[in-house]
Enzyme design. Structure first.
Site, PDB file in Angstrom:
ATOM      1  CE  LYS A 198     -14.828  -3.369   3.060  1.00 10.53           C
ATOM      2  NZ  LYS A 198     -13.826  -2.603   3.844  1.00 10.53           N
ATOM      3  CB  CYS A 205     -15.070  -2.501   7.253  1.00 11.01           C
ATOM      4  SG  CYS A 205     -14.311  -0.929   7.694  1.00 11.01           S
ATOM      5  CD  GLU A 245     -12.355  -4.719   6.979  1.00 13.78           C
ATOM      6  OE1 GLU A 245     -12.923  -4.726   5.868  1.00 13.78           O
ATOM      7  OE2 GLU A 245     -12.006  -3.675   7.551  1.00 13.78           O
TER       8      GLU A 245
END
Length: 316
Positions: free
Chosen positions: A136, A170, A45
């Site tokens: 994200k 994540c 990430e």
């Protein structure tokens, strides 16, 4: 068609806040994986240009301080603008080596004005085409001080030999509804990318594999106190409170039964390579399939908005 897929997990250290140098490390990893016959390579990430570790070390929540402003500005300057062609060399390598790529970047999104940044997971297919950019959905805790929240546009899966591959960033891997969205699209190879550390990967990797009856590949980066470049703004202030290890890796693979294929690998930089067999997916779906025979869409159903969000819409 061959039911196997050879995967490389690139557990590497970014050159923090230096996108050009970090992209060179990414390119070297792709070439190495291609030379070893890998068909998919995955990076952690926000690898380019690195995770904002400084937020927890410099009073990141303090309002309007020069330290925070200068670090943020450096971060934005070193983030990737895809529309400007900054991933073109990566795409060319994917095509040359016939290898698919999942790459975690900080994206300076042009369609959102070009000044805010998103933790984006980019999928590039083996023909060198960018097929999805997943921003994200929800930055975690102190990440919200520097990252903007994304949208559902990148909740997509992609064919890769017999597999259907998708990915999340994540802690959004802990969000059950985005996981379900990917399951519903037929995902059976789940990519989870992390900034690093086995405390993130050691539990959820096996959990998602067992829930989805899919292969789960978790890929992390590395970072130690000694890895901060000397050019890092306010380096002395960052190092005052920095632990010796900020990210210890923890890249791993679980099979569709939830058992380890590769347990979390710690403190080791380089490629971790494994071949997986699609037939294992069908074997484990026999007794559970979260969006198939073991679901009740007449009772519970998920609605997903995949529109790419923008503040302004022009009707020329």
């Amino acid at each position: 068609m061959d039911s196997t897929l050879k995967i490389a997990m690139a557990q590497i250290t970014p050159v923090l806040l230096n996108k050009e140098a970090t992209l060179k490390k990414v390119e070297a990893s792709i070439i190495e994986a291609g030379q070893q016959g890998c068909e998919l390579i995955v990076f952690g990430e926000a690898l380019v240009p690195g995770y904002p570790f400084w937020l927890a070390l410099t009073g990141g929540a303090e309002w309007n301080t020069q330290v925070n402003k200068e670090l943020h500005a450096e971060y934005v300057r070193n983030s990737i603008q895809i529309e400007a062609g900054e991933l073109d060399a990566i795409c060319a390598l994917a095509k040359t080596h016939k290898i698919a790529i999942y790459l975690g970047i900080m994206e300076r999104a042009k369609n959102r004005g070009g000044h805010s940044i998103y933790a984006s997971l980019v999928y590039i297919n083996a023909e060198g085409g960018i097929k999805s950019v997943h921003r994200k959905l929800q930055p975690t805790y102190d990440e919200r001080l520097t990252w903007a929240p994304g949208d559902g546009n990148g909740l997509r899966v992609h064919p890769l030999k017999q597999f259907t591959v998708g990915g999340l960033n994540c802690w959004e891997n802990w969000m059950p509804l985005p996981r379900t969205a990917l399951y519903g699209l037929g995902e059976n190879l789940h990519i989870a990318v992390w900034p690093g550390s086995d405390h993130n990967t050691k539990d959820i990797t096996r959990f998602i594999a067992r829930e989805s009856r899919s292969f789960v590949v978790s890929v992390s980066s590395l970072m130690t106190k000694q890895d901060f470049p000397e050019s890092t703004p306010h380096l002395e202030k960052i190092l005052e409170k920095s632990p010796d290890t900020l990210a210890n890796g923890g890249s791993c693979i679980a099979g569709p039964d939830g058992e380890w294929i590769i347990e979390p690998v710690l403190h080791k930089e380089g490629l971790i390579i494994q071949t997986i067999d699609f037939n294992r997916v069908y074997e484990e779906r026999q007794n559970f399939d979260a969006v198939g025979h073991y679901s009740r869409p007449d009772v519970t159903k998920l609605s997903v908005n995949r529109e790419r969000q923008s503040t302004v819409e022009f009707n020329d």
